[in-house]
Design a protein around this motif. Structure first.
Motif, PDB file in Angstrom:
ATOM      1  N   TYR A 190      42.794 105.767   4.983  1.00 37.84           N
ATOM      2  CA  TYR A 190      43.690 106.572   5.817  1.00 37.84           C
ATOM      3  C   TYR A 190      43.259 106.571   7.279  1.00 37.84           C
ATOM      4  CZ  TYR A 190      45.432 108.125   1.309  1.00 37.84           C
ATOM      5  OH  TYR A 190      45.965 108.153   0.047  1.00 37.84           O
ATOM      6  N   ALA A 227      49.930 113.863  -0.773  1.00 40.81           N
ATOM      7  CA  ALA A 227      49.655 114.730   0.373  1.00 40.81           C
ATOM      8  C   ALA A 227      49.190 113.918   1.577  1.00 40.81           C
ATOM      9  CB  ALA A 227      48.617 115.782   0.002  1.00 40.81           C
ATOM     10  N   SER A 228      48.292 112.964   1.342  1.00 44.98           N
ATOM     11  CA  SER A 228      47.773 112.144   2.444  1.00 44.98           C
ATOM     12  C   SER A 228      48.861 111.249   3.028  1.00 44.98           C
ATOM     13  CB  SER A 228      46.601 111.295   1.945  1.00 44.98           C
ATOM     14  OG  SER A 228      45.551 112.110   1.468  1.00 44.98           O
ATOM     15  N   HIS A 231      51.206 113.251   5.132  1.00 46.74           N
ATOM     16  CA  HIS A 231      50.567 113.590   6.406  1.00 46.74           C
ATOM     17  C   HIS A 231      50.693 112.429   7.398  1.00 46.74           C
ATOM     18  CE1 HIS A 231      47.642 115.037   9.318  1.00 46.74           C
ATOM     19  NE2 HIS A 231      47.005 113.869   9.200  1.00 46.74           N
ATOM     20  N   HIS A 234      54.383 112.114   8.614  1.00 41.79           N
ATOM     21  CA  HIS A 234      54.765 113.141   9.581  1.00 41.79           C
ATOM     22  C   HIS A 234      54.147 112.877  10.953  1.00 41.79           C
ATOM     23  CE1 HIS A 234      57.045 116.347   7.528  1.00 41.79           C
ATOM     24  NE2 HIS A 234      56.477 115.874   6.432  1.00 41.79           N
ATOM     25  N   LYS A 235      52.939 112.356  10.967  1.00 36.60           N
ATOM     26  CA  LYS A 235      52.184 112.294  12.228  1.00 36.60           C
ATOM     27  C   LYS A 235      52.317 110.967  12.942  1.00 36.60           C
ATOM     28  CE  LYS A 235      47.727 113.771  14.095  1.00 36.60           C
ATOM     29  NZ  LYS A 235      46.359 114.246  13.769  1.00 36.60           N
TER      30      LYS A 235
END
Length: 923
Positions: A190, A227-228, A231, A234-235
């Motif tokens: 990630y 979840a990762s 994230h 979204h970012k």
């Protein structure tokens, strides 16, 4: 790993020679000893020390260390598979199987840990992603790239992905790899995904996507991975497409869509208000859903229900994305024909439900969503995913959106209609009259067949249904030129079909085609209004749609397209370029003769207002070379009747286009000067009255050199101009325009226009009284003796022409005087400038300066200007002055004065407005 570093070596404190020896020794241990030597404390300490200070190593040593670690892990992975097979039998080397499993497990984690640590360290260093240069020793000093980090990074990440994709049940047990190992691999993945430059490398990107899929699916870390991934979505907007690829690849590789399903449901469970607060995140999530629908259409369609509530959410971005998802599913998810009839029926019903939602969303409260829906319909058209039954409903919706209050919606509606025309299933010609005639014939045939017995109707089946069509499967050419075949014969579309079902299908198809054609035809008034829109996108896309309509021969499109011509004067550059491009595409052909013919026909059909726009376009395109010299030659052939079947009106049209071209290239007219005079003022001028007017305009636009040549044969030219003005050969409605241009031509070409114009004025005055037998009325005394009753008996038509002639002579002479004064001033300034700069010597210069000072004190320069203005004013007064002095129209003054006081004649004449012009010249 259970090992811990003991007394690590301070690598940064070592000398260069010692550091090189240390790295080579460690690399030798890794390559010479067995794979599990990394579990030895001294080897572990050495590698740990080097990895900890990896960024401080020279490129060559970095390469040696990475290659040694990577090679050992590459050899270890096949051994794990061999170990699984060996566990089925007794070990041959006497080592307990449990010890071997533990050794393999520890070695796998240690090698992976060190390699991933190197990746993290290198990416965080200053030289991340670059190849360090090492200068080769010897004669050639060219740099050698001994350290290509991008290639190494890609190999490492794919190797780690391989280690996570193999079956590790034997090493770690039924629960899979331990949490710390998976957590560290995930963290590294990630972190790298947040670097856009890293994702540009295809090999590295593929390795990262494989790691995400393996950890989530192979090792059942669905919730953590979801979840990762969310994230990152979204970012970082640049991760969206790559993460969608990772999720899709995991489903295809492992046959498990759990990760995709988890992400879809997590997005569906999110509060719609969160997407309103995070606009960028909502945009990224929407793009992710569309990308996922493109890659996993079946999985998305089965889980679409959790996303439907977001259609009522406040975030238009999510609604837009769901519209895109529906479009992808409608175009891709239901194309396959696998499965039984029941499954096929379910797919069709699902597709129909999606299309109904798209129809409904065309009226969404958000303009952005309405625009997006129309774009999706255009995409479905290109994919041939709209049935004929739904075609007209979509066309109707798009037509209604042309009057939407939002410019972006109107733009999308125009583009959708363009796409529907291009991909329409009804044929390359959309003429309502043709469809009506063909439909009527097939309806008669259908009634005839239905009146027969069913057995008779099905006896003959010579034409399979697949061979009968009035449409086309492929989109037509993008060319905006109409078909060269003039299909005026309505029987062209008629095919003799005897099968009853085929006839019914054909009638239904023709009815749909007629509705579509009628719908497009009815848009012409709206499209004409959009051409006048303040939005440049409205104008540009309307022009494109009209061009497409013209290509399909939609009725009214040709006339509507001509409405775009005045837009050439628009201050908006994009609109001007759109008009110019459309004009080139429509009216310029490959063959010069065809280009000439199309320009002539356009000129003939244009209104007076459109002619100015046409002139601007033609002159500009001649200057740019878009209208070639061969086209000019073809226009001359039309004018000179060198082409068979040329009509006088086409002759005039050709000369008019040539006059327009001469505005930017005056020499065009000089090559056929004699033809202009012979044809323009010859017998054809009576058949085509506007021809003489156009010939006068051509004479005005001659180049200066050609005007000088004309003076050598001026007698015939000026005689023709005088005859045009003073005779009654032209109809009254044409005479005024021709006379206007003729008088202008006289003042443009004649060396002494005031003398020649005075003769024309006298002849015009004489023609007024000729019907009363009063020839030779040429002086004020005779005019004063005429009583009111005599003047009242004058012909209104002749009187109107006379007044028109003298008023235009006066106006042109006034312009002539002002132009002459400007020339004098300009020459005066030129002489003064030449005098001030022409200093042969210092003495002469001082004398000139002294003379100029004296002239300035005496005001001689101002005196010259006053004298020029005095003579100019005197010349203006003498235009209609009827004093004894020499003048231009003075002999007409008494008559004009008396005429303006004759109210009876003013009320009688229908051209009384012409008489009012006399007031401008009366005392």
């Amino acid at each position: 790993p259970s090992l811990r570093p003991h007394a690590p070596v301070a690598v940064t404190a070592l000398r260069a020679a010692d550091l090189e020896e240390f790295v080579k020794g460690t690399s030798f241990d890794l390559s010479d000893k067995e794979l599990f030597c990394i579990e030895e404390q001294d080897v572990f300490n050495s590698i740990y020390s080097l990895v900890r200070d990896f960024t401080c190593l020279p490129p060559g040593l970095k390469f040696n260390l990475v290659e040694a670690l990577r090679s050992n892990l590459s050899v270890l992975l096949p051994n794990i598979d061999s170990l699984s097979r060996a566990s089925m039998s007794s070990p041959s080397d006497g080592i307990p199987i449990t010890d071997r499993i533990a050794s393999h497990r520890n070695a796998l984690k240690i090698y992976s840990f060190f390699l991933l640590s190197i990746v993290l360290a290198q990416e965080s260093s200053a030289d991340s992603g670059t190849g360090a240069k090492v200068t080769a020793h010897g004669r050639k000093k060219n740099p050698v790239y001994a350290w290509n980090w991008e290639a190494q990074r890609g190999r490492i990440m794919n190797l780690v992905a391989n280690s996570l994709e193999v079956d590790l049940t034997l090493l770690f047990g039924p629960g899979g790899a331990d949490e710390r190992y998976l957590s560290f691999a995930s963290k590294c993945t990630y972190v790298l995904f947040e670097n856009q430059n890293v994702l540009k490398d295809e090999e590295t990107r593929n390795g990262l996507c494989r790691i995400i899929g393996a950890i989530a699916t192979r090792h059942q870390k669905i919730s953590q991975t979801s979840a990762s991934v969310l994230h990152l979505i979204h970012k970082y907007d640049f991760t969206v497409a790559h993460l969608a690829e990772a999720v899709a690849a995991a489903e295809k590789k492992f046959g498990d869509g759990s990760l995709a399903i988890s992400l879809i449901r997590e997005i569906g469970r999110t509060d719609p208000k969160d997407y309103v607060r995070d606009g960028a995140g909502a945009d990224n999530v929407g793009r992710f859903l569309v990308e996922l629908a493109d890659r996993l259409p079946k999985l998305m369609s089965t889980n679409l229900g959790v996303l439907i509530p977001h259609f009522g959410g406040e975030s238009y971005k999510i609604r837009n994305s769901l519209v895109g998802v529906l479009g992808k599913l409608a175009a891709k998810a239901f194309k396959d024909v696998d499965g039984n009839n029941s499954a096929h029926s379910i797919r069709l019903r699902s597709k129909q439900a999606m299309l109904e939602i798209l129809i409904e969303r065309c009226r969404d409260v958000s303009a952005y969503t309405r625009s997006r829906v129309l774009q999706v319909w255009a995409e479905l058209c290109e994919e041939n995913a709209i049935s004929i039954g739904l075609w007209n409903e979509v066309a109707s919706v798009a037509s209604g959106r042309l009057e939407d209050k939002s410019a972006i919606v109107r733009k999308s509606a125009l583009q959708l209609l363009i796409t529907m025309l291009q991909h329409n299933p009804f044929g390359p010609q959309l003429r309502a009259t043709t469809f009506e005639a063909t439909l009527e014939k097939y309806k008669e045939k259908l009634e005839e067949k239905e009146s027969q017995s069913p057995a008779e109707g099905e006896l003959v089946n010579d034409h399979p249904l697949g061979e009968v069509t009035v449409g086309q499967d492929e989109s037509v050419s993008d060319s905006c030129l109409p078909s060269s075949q003039d299909q005026t014969d309505e029987d062209h579309m008629f095919v003799d079909i005897t099968n009853l079902e085929q006839i019914r299908a054909l009638v239904a198809s023709l009815e749909a085609g007629l509705r579509f054609t009628t719908c497009i035809t009815s848009l012409m008034p709206i499209l004409i209004q959009l051409l006048a829109s303040s939005s440049a996108t409205d104008v540009e896309n309307t022009i494109l749609l009209l061009m497409r309509c013209r290509q399909f021969q939609v009725e009214g499109s040709e006339a509507a397209l001509r409405k775009m011509l005045p837009l050439v004067f628009s201050q908006d550059k994009s609109i001007y370029e759109a008009v110019e491009s459309a004009f080139i595409a429509i009216y310029t052909k490959r063959i010069p003769t065809e280009t000439a013919k199309s320009l002539i026909n356009l000129n003939i059909d244009c209104s007076i207002g459109d002619l100015a726009a046409l002139e601007s376009l033609v002159s500009s395109l001649v200057l740019k070379g878009e209208i070639s010299s061969n086209t000019m030659s073809a226009l001359w052939d039309y004018f000179c009747f060198n082409i068979n079947g040329v009509r006088p009106v086409q002759c005039r049209g050709a000369l008019s286009i040539l006059c327009m071209a001469a505005k930017s290239s005056p020499s065009i007219l000089g090559t056929h000067l004699q033809d202009i005079v012979d044809i323009g003022f010859g017998r054809l001028a009576k058949e085509e009255p506007l021809l003489a007017r156009t010939a006068c305009l051509a004479l005005q636009r001659l180049s200066e050199e050609d005007k000088i040549k004309l003076l050598s044969t001026s007698t015939r030219v000026f005689a023709a101009l005088q005859s045009l003005v003073t005779s009654f050969s032209l109809p009254e409605k044409i005479w005024y325009g021709a006379t206007d241009k003729a008088i202008s031509a006289i003042y443009t070409l004649h060396p002494a226009p005031e003398i020649f114009a005075a003769e024309i004025a006298k002849k015009s005055l004489s023609s007024v009284f000729s019907a009363l037998g009063m020839d030779g009325v040429s002086n004020g005394v005779e005019l004063e003796t005429q009583n009111s009753s005599t003047i009242t008996e004058l012909s209104a038509m002749k009187l109107g022409r006379f007044l028109f002639v003298i008023s235009h002579i006066a106006l042109n002479h006034l312009v002539y005087i002002e132009t002459s004064v400007k020339k004098i001033h300009k020459q005066k300034q030129k002489n003064e400038k030449s005098q001030s700069t022409n200093e042969d010597s210092q003495v002469d210069g001082s004398k000139n300066s002294e003379a100029q000072d004296i002239n300035a004190e005496l005001g001689l320069g101002a005196t010259r200007d006053i004298a020029i203005e005095f003579f100019a004013e005197k010349a203006e007064r003498e235009i209609v002055s009827y004093s004894c002095e020499k003048n231009l129209l003075g002999h007409c003054g008494p008559f004009l004065s008396k005429l303006c006081r004759n109210l009876t004649l003013l009320q009688k004449s229908s051209r009384s407005y012409m008489l009012l012009q006399c007031l401008l010249f009366a005392d």
